[in-house]
Enzyme design. Sequence first.
Site: not given
Ligand code: ARG
Length: 458
Positions: A23, A155-156, A277, A283, A290
Amino acid sequence: MAQLWGGRFTKETDRLVYNFNASVTFDRKMYRQDIIGSKAHAAMLGKQGVLTQEETQAILEGLDGILEDVENGKLQITSEYEDIHSFVEAVLTQRIGDAGKKLHTGRSRNDQVALDMKLYVRDELDETEDLLKELLKSLLQIMEENTDTYMPGFTHLQKAQPVTLAHHIGAYFEMFRRDRERLADVRKRLNLCPLGSGALAGTTYPLDRDFTARCLGFDGPTRNSMDSVSDRDYVIEFLSALSTIMMHLSRFCEEIIIWNSNEYRFVEIDDAYSTGSSIMPQKKNPDIAELIRGKTGRVYGALMSILTTMKGIPLAYDKDMQEDKELTFDAIDTVKGCIALFRGMVSTMTFRKDVMEQSAGRGFTNATDAADYLVRHGVPFRDAHCIVGQLVLVCLEKGISMDELPLDEYKKISPAFEEDVYEAISLKTCVEKRNTFGAPGPEAMEKVIGECRAYLEV
Ligand code: ARG
């Protein structure tokens, strides 16, 4: 592949598995929170005698050094580490030796990540609140400058009764004020510290959870270690509050798009906030409004996603929860960007007061006031409603407004009408007489603007 575990494994992790599980590419955003949390944990371990003073000092200084080097770009958080927690611990150990390996005493990545995420959400919550405050200031300024800018209230999406631009903008002031209060509310509930919950069942070390909680600005420690590592309610509540902010921004954008249309021409978005545009030279498009309207879906998506992720997770920690990060980070960045851009757009926009006022005078926005006039002359409201309905019909046939209808035509329908009806149904009267608290009349508006000002000053 640098990971914090491996002792009980006999094989290398498959590369795809490693990448799928890691991660660091996104949780590196939490490096500051991770280091601050680790410092509090180390200081507490030192205070409790779990670490020696020398070890504690080395860890604290080592962590400060890492923070500094990451911040000034000397140290890169690379994907060679599994997550931000592994990165910090590994670099710390490289730099200070064995003391670094003691940092994780009495801690699990489960309570660590719960803490990091809470700290991150809390910081972002505060920033979002500040951005909303800036937006509210800009809205208040428009309100102060437009207490006598008449416009039709709808309204509406059909003309209903006349209001002022101050009143219309004031409606959004209320929405964004509630949004700020909602954030403050989320913060209150969030503000208990999960650190010290361990993997799920606390720890046997003599941790001082009150100490770490206080060090990190929490009101106290969380009360159940299993809940602590598996709670992401605060993420859901925050995303819900962010979704509501986007809903409000999106409604406002929709109105601005309508007001900016060639048909309405109530406002003109500044050139700096418009786009052109590639084919049609004439434009000038409201793309920013948006896009903000469009990005609302993305923030709702984050909320739905995390709600769905959490719904089947058995206690306590499960890896599913790692999915909370990318979508939360994306939603936060999206909302913060949208609030800032929206504020720029709305505060540079030109309001065409003449067009608004002209529009307010058409479409029988004074019909209710004509009925109220009859009520003041003794006609029961239900009868008055019917009489004015007939008047509207006559005007529609003649293609005129009620102000232009001669008095004898009025009298044909009801003898209760007198010359003073014109004054009673003038646009100015219609607005100025509406002074119930919260209404667009100048006296009412002045009181509300005073309250808004006081709210922003504290
Ligand atoms: N990267 C993990 C998370 O975001 C951290 C915790 C990991 N814990 C584990 N027991 N693998 O949740």
